[in-house]
Design an enzyme around this catalytic site. Sequence first.
Site, PDB file in Angstrom:
ATOM      1  N   ASP A 134      -6.822  -0.464   2.922  1.00 45.36           N
ATOM      2  CA  ASP A 134      -5.643   0.343   2.717  1.00 45.36           C
ATOM      3  C   ASP A 134      -5.238   1.606   3.311  1.00 45.36           C
ATOM      4  O   ASP A 134      -4.631   1.969   4.324  1.00 45.36           O
ATOM      5  CB  ASP A 134      -4.704   0.231   1.134  1.00 45.36           C
ATOM      6  CG  ASP A 134      -4.946  -0.943   0.761  1.00 45.36           C
ATOM      7  OD1 ASP A 134      -5.154  -1.943   1.576  1.00 45.36           O
ATOM      8  OD2 ASP A 134      -4.635  -1.045  -0.378  1.00 45.36           O
ATOM      9  N   SER A 185       0.817  -1.263  -0.052  1.00 45.77           N
ATOM     10  CA  SER A 185      -0.106   0.003  -0.193  1.00 45.77           C
ATOM     11  C   SER A 185       0.799   1.202  -0.033  1.00 45.77           C
ATOM     12  O   SER A 185       0.703   2.300   0.555  1.00 45.77           O
ATOM     13  CB  SER A 185      -0.956   0.089   1.157  1.00 45.77           C
ATOM     14  OG  SER A 185      -1.853  -0.971   1.091  1.00 45.77           O
TER      15      SER A 185
HETATM   16  C1  GLA Z   1      -5.707  -3.920  -2.610  1.00 42.69           C
HETATM   17  C2  GLA Z   1      -6.926  -2.965  -2.389  1.00 42.69           C
HETATM   18  C3  GLA Z   1      -7.594  -3.169  -1.211  1.00 42.69           C
HETATM   19  C4  GLA Z   1      -8.120  -4.934  -1.130  1.00 42.69           C
HETATM   20  C5  GLA Z   1      -6.861  -5.575  -1.431  1.00 42.69           C
HETATM   21  C6  GLA Z   1      -7.305  -7.212  -1.300  1.00 42.69           C
HETATM   22  O1  GLA Z   1      -4.749  -3.757  -1.727  1.00 42.69           O
HETATM   23  O2  GLA Z   1      -6.591  -1.626  -2.684  1.00 42.69           O
HETATM   24  O3  GLA Z   1      -8.776  -2.497  -0.945  1.00 42.69           O
HETATM   25  O4  GLA Z   1      -8.964  -4.965  -1.872  1.00 42.69           O
HETATM   26  O5  GLA Z   1      -6.334  -5.299  -2.531  1.00 42.69           O
HETATM   27  O6  GLA Z   1      -7.545  -7.461  -0.162  1.00 42.69           O
END
Ligand code: GLA
Length: 395
Positions: free
Chosen positions: A182, A136
């Site tokens: 995230d 993230s």
């Molecule tokens: C990415 C997205 C999140 C979530 C994950 C999977 O990180 O940004 O919102 O959906 O994938 O769990």
Amino acid sequence: MTHASVPGVSPELLHRATARFAERFPGPAPRVAVAPGRVNLIGEHTDYNDGFVLPMAIGRAAVLAFRARPDGVLRGHSVAFDETRELAVDALSAPGGNDWLSYVAGVLWAFASEGRPVCGLDVVVDGDVPIGAGLSSSAALEMATARALCAATAAPWDPVPMAKLGQKAENRYVGMNCGIMDQFASAVCREGHALLLDCRSLEARPVPVPAGASVVVMDTGARRKLAGSAYNDRRAACERVVAEMAKASPGVRALRDVTGEELEAAKPRLHPTDWRRASHVVPENRRPVEMAEALQAGDLARAGRLMNDSHFSLRDLYEVSCGELDLVTELARRHPACFGARMTGAGFGGCAVALVREDAVAGFCDAVLSAYRAKVDLPAALFPCRPEAGARILE
Ligand code: GLA
């Protein structure tokens, strides 16, 4: 300024960002906003299904050195890309773009779109969350920007609406249809704790990571490709299942509302691929609640089993793992100090996470890394993570 004592942020990083700011944007010293990346312990691809997730913030962060400008110009410099660019704040409109400055501009746009105060800024963007690794980095940059913007306009910092604004920036300005996990983790997490988040109500409960356990991030070195389109395909499959099931049960608004038995009964009416996708999501939606219970009870063996189950389900039913993630998690599981391991984040490359006996963590990292490197020639890395705090201004 000395930065030696800021928890969860590398002092070299803070020094580099502020030094670059002084060089590119001479004048009064900047303020600094910091927002962490996250590792999700369990609950993958559940946030956009109104389910539960269990992320924790890590000691890798986006760092934003910033100073308000009176003329409505956003002037940004990226340390990673060694690039400086400018935009007029009142000319921002969505969709914008998906380069580094778009994550900053998107948050300014999202604030303005809801009538919140915005201002011009000089910003230096830096960080040590690896990009495209499932930790993230984008949400961290969005939340550091939101924190900076609140500070620059003297607006109060209220993390939950800020997480929603970050998600709006990502969905509408950047064009990535992510869920709330995230940004929420990066804004709200507490030191020493993972966060059990109900993605429907947005109620969150801190869950301590028990003594004796260490969370290890395992970066495969593989970077995700085509993640945006595959991610959107998975979302669309979930939505088709919900639409079909809602015909018979109008109360069904998301896969959160579907039980395993109901899904089984609907199997003949669903496309086999869509049924497989939903067969991952329905049990995964509950796993974070079960894992939180296991962590609270100090039952690390159970927590580890849940992580393994989650990985196999993501690999076989949701089909978002890849060879490198399967390999590193398998090597981790073979180590006697490992309770369980799974891929983390959207998938298709990036990082996995393992729960490991704390007193054996160094040996675990060495053994898994060398076994992985013997098979895969990529810049892999393993690092233990402490749960850190969410976005903040360093004073
Ligand atoms: C990415 C997205 C999140 C979530 C994950 C999977 O990180 O940004 O919102 O959906 O994938 O769990």
